[in-house]
Motif scaffolding. Sequence first.
Motif, PDB file in Angstrom:
ATOM      1  N   ARG A  58      15.755  30.854  31.325  1.00  0.00           N
ATOM      2  CA  ARG A  58      14.279  30.740  31.928  1.00  0.00           C
ATOM      3  C   ARG A  58      13.697  29.487  31.518  1.00  0.00           C
ATOM      4  N   VAL A  59      13.687  29.266  30.180  1.00  0.00           N
ATOM      5  CA  VAL A  59      13.094  27.903  29.830  1.00  0.00           C
ATOM      6  C   VAL A  59      13.811  26.710  30.007  1.00  0.00           C
ATOM      7  N   ALA A  60      15.412  26.783  30.137  1.00  0.00           N
ATOM      8  CA  ALA A  60      15.787  25.499  30.333  1.00  0.00           C
ATOM      9  C   ALA A  60      15.821  25.255  32.007  1.00  0.00           C
ATOM     10  N   ASP A  61      15.623  26.336  32.771  1.00  0.00           N
ATOM     11  CA  ASP A  61      15.273  26.303  34.104  1.00  0.00           C
ATOM     12  C   ASP A  61      14.066  25.537  34.387  1.00  0.00           C
ATOM     13  N   ARG A  62      12.948  25.853  33.574  1.00  0.00           N
ATOM     14  CA  ARG A  62      11.705  25.423  33.584  1.00  0.00           C
ATOM     15  C   ARG A  62      11.652  23.611  32.943  1.00  0.00           C
ATOM     16  N   ILE A  63      12.169  23.622  32.241  1.00  0.00           N
ATOM     17  CA  ILE A  63      12.532  22.377  31.773  1.00  0.00           C
ATOM     18  C   ILE A  63      13.116  21.371  32.910  1.00  0.00           C
ATOM     19  N   GLY A  64      13.988  22.047  33.350  1.00  0.00           N
ATOM     20  CA  GLY A  64      14.895  21.262  34.588  1.00  0.00           C
ATOM     21  C   GLY A  64      14.195  20.819  35.766  1.00  0.00           C
ATOM     22  N   ARG A  65      13.060  21.768  36.017  1.00  0.00           N
ATOM     23  CA  ARG A  65      12.196  21.558  37.138  1.00  0.00           C
ATOM     24  C   ARG A  65      11.096  20.644  36.721  1.00  0.00           C
ATOM     25  N   LEU A  66      10.720  20.540  35.325  1.00  0.00           N
ATOM     26  CA  LEU A  66       9.651  19.481  35.057  1.00  0.00           C
ATOM     27  C   LEU A  66      10.278  18.080  35.110  1.00  0.00           C
ATOM     28  N   ARG A  67      11.556  18.117  34.635  1.00  0.00           N
ATOM     29  CA  ARG A  67      12.220  16.679  34.770  1.00  0.00           C
ATOM     30  C   ARG A  67      12.404  16.329  36.083  1.00  0.00           C
ATOM     31  N   THR A  68      12.917  17.341  37.201  1.00  0.00           N
ATOM     32  CA  THR A  68      13.158  16.999  38.468  1.00  0.00           C
ATOM     33  C   THR A  68      11.650  16.485  39.136  1.00  0.00           C
ATOM     34  N   THR A  69      10.463  16.799  38.742  1.00  0.00           N
ATOM     35  CA  THR A  69       9.255  16.331  39.068  1.00  0.00           C
ATOM     36  C   THR A  69       9.208  14.893  38.738  1.00  0.00           C
ATOM     37  N   GLY A  70       9.834  14.279  37.400  1.00  0.00           N
ATOM     38  CA  GLY A  70       9.835  13.082  37.024  1.00  0.00           C
ATOM     39  C   GLY A  70      10.636  12.338  37.791  1.00  0.00           C
ATOM     40  N   ARG A  71      11.836  12.715  38.050  1.00  0.00           N
ATOM     41  CA  ARG A  71      12.959  12.051  39.004  1.00  0.00           C
ATOM     42  C   ARG A  71      12.347  11.727  40.582  1.00  0.00           C
ATOM     43  N   ARG A  72      11.301  12.875  40.808  1.00  0.00           N
ATOM     44  CA  ARG A  72      10.740  12.393  42.232  1.00  0.00           C
ATOM     45  C   ARG A  72       9.775  11.312  42.307  1.00  0.00           C
ATOM     46  N   ALA A  73       9.113  11.300  40.846  1.00  0.00           N
ATOM     47  CA  ALA A  73       8.299   9.793  40.749  1.00  0.00           C
ATOM     48  C   ALA A  73       9.173   8.543  40.593  1.00  0.00           C
ATOM     49  N   VAL A 164       5.871  23.968  28.726  1.00  0.00           N
ATOM     50  CA  VAL A 164       6.775  24.911  29.304  1.00  0.00           C
ATOM     51  C   VAL A 164       6.234  26.269  29.055  1.00  0.00           C
ATOM     52  N   LEU A 165       5.987  26.536  27.726  1.00  0.00           N
ATOM     53  CA  LEU A 165       5.309  27.821  27.367  1.00  0.00           C
ATOM     54  C   LEU A 165       4.005  28.101  28.286  1.00  0.00           C
ATOM     55  N   VAL A 166       3.236  27.202  28.367  1.00  0.00           N
ATOM     56  CA  VAL A 166       2.040  27.576  29.023  1.00  0.00           C
ATOM     57  C   VAL A 166       2.294  27.683  30.517  1.00  0.00           C
ATOM     58  N   ASP A 167       3.334  26.766  31.306  1.00  0.00           N
ATOM     59  CA  ASP A 167       3.813  27.077  32.591  1.00  0.00           C
ATOM     60  C   ASP A 167       4.305  28.381  32.809  1.00  0.00           C
ATOM     61  N   LEU A 168       4.815  29.037  31.580  1.00  0.00           N
ATOM     62  CA  LEU A 168       5.464  30.396  31.736  1.00  0.00           C
ATOM     63  C   LEU A 168       4.602  31.382  31.556  1.00  0.00           C
ATOM     64  N   ASP A 169       3.177  31.113  31.439  1.00  0.00           N
ATOM     65  CA  ASP A 169       2.067  32.032  31.217  1.00  0.00           C
ATOM     66  C   ASP A 169       2.036  32.489  29.926  1.00  0.00           C
ATOM     67  N   VAL A 170       2.544  32.060  28.738  1.00  0.00           N
ATOM     68  CA  VAL A 170       2.569  32.374  27.311  1.00  0.00           C
ATOM     69  C   VAL A 170       1.268  31.682  26.987  1.00  0.00           C
ATOM     70  N   ASP A 171       0.479  32.766  26.102  1.00  0.00           N
ATOM     71  CA  ASP A 171      -0.641  32.442  25.620  1.00  0.00           C
ATOM     72  C   ASP A 171      -0.275  31.852  24.069  1.00  0.00           C
ATOM     73  N   LEU A 172      -0.544  30.576  24.049  1.00  0.00           N
ATOM     74  CA  LEU A 172      -0.126  29.959  22.631  1.00  0.00           C
ATOM     75  C   LEU A 172      -0.852  30.704  21.480  1.00  0.00           C
ATOM     76  N   GLN A 173      -2.028  31.093  21.617  1.00  0.00           N
ATOM     77  CA  GLN A 173      -2.780  31.677  20.546  1.00  0.00           C
ATOM     78  C   GLN A 173      -2.176  33.154  20.173  1.00  0.00           C
ATOM     79  N   GLU A 174      -1.794  33.785  21.028  1.00  0.00           N
ATOM     80  CA  GLU A 174      -1.260  35.136  21.158  1.00  0.00           C
ATOM     81  C   GLU A 174       0.260  35.023  20.503  1.00  0.00           C
ATOM     82  N   LEU A 175       0.813  33.876  21.127  1.00  0.00           N
ATOM     83  CA  LEU A 175       2.213  33.851  20.354  1.00  0.00           C
ATOM     84  C   LEU A 175       2.072  33.359  18.914  1.00  0.00           C
ATOM     85  N   ARG A 176       1.250  32.633  18.565  1.00  0.00           N
ATOM     86  CA  ARG A 176       1.016  32.344  17.218  1.00  0.00           C
ATOM     87  C   ARG A 176       0.724  33.421  16.400  1.00  0.00           C
ATOM     88  N   THR A 177      -0.368  34.306  16.532  1.00  0.00           N
ATOM     89  CA  THR A 177      -0.620  35.598  16.127  1.00  0.00           C
ATOM     90  C   THR A 177       0.605  36.382  16.057  1.00  0.00           C
TER      91      THR A 177
END
Length: 184
Positions: A58-73, A164-177
């Motif tokens: 799931r994370v690798a897919d999100r990274i790939g999508r974000l990179r594809t956005t860069g290629r579009r640029a 990526v974590l934020v894009d996947l709806d992970v609350d970073l403060q909650e993850l830290r806790t």
Amino acid sequence: MFERFHQDARQAVVLAQAEARLLDDEHIGTEHVLLGLLRQPDSVAGRVLVGHGLDHDRVADRIGRLRTTGRRADELDAAALESIGIDLDSVREKVEATFGPGALDRAPRARRRRFGGHIPFTKRAKKVLELSLREAVNLRHDHIGTGHILLGMIREGQGLAARVLVDLDVDLQELRTATRAAMT
């Protein structure tokens, strides 16, 4: 600093390098470190990340999508250059006529790297590792584990991994806790 790394943390760094090689990247970024942590689902960081609904694919897919956005640029840049009379195909032809076929391709460098050689860390990835040491010191731990690396990544908060974590709806403060709780 690496002498303080627990075996699972060292393995996460080795796996991050492997992820960078798999993606033919010229650096090890925070995204590679995150993927390295996810390759160890039984580690502290792996358990916490899985507990938040994440897995390697799931994370690798999100990274790939974000990179594809860069290629579009990049494609838009090519179109902009063409609008002012610069044809990238003819530039490529001239370069290859002078320097040989594939002179602009990344493949030769990537092929060498697959068989060894150093891949440097980005500044942000280095910062994550430095912050992992600070997290261990703050918790009065005498070693650095995968949980400390994850805490360092959350604390750094600006790299592709955090995005990526934020894009996947992970609350970073909650993850830290949750990470801190898993380490006690």
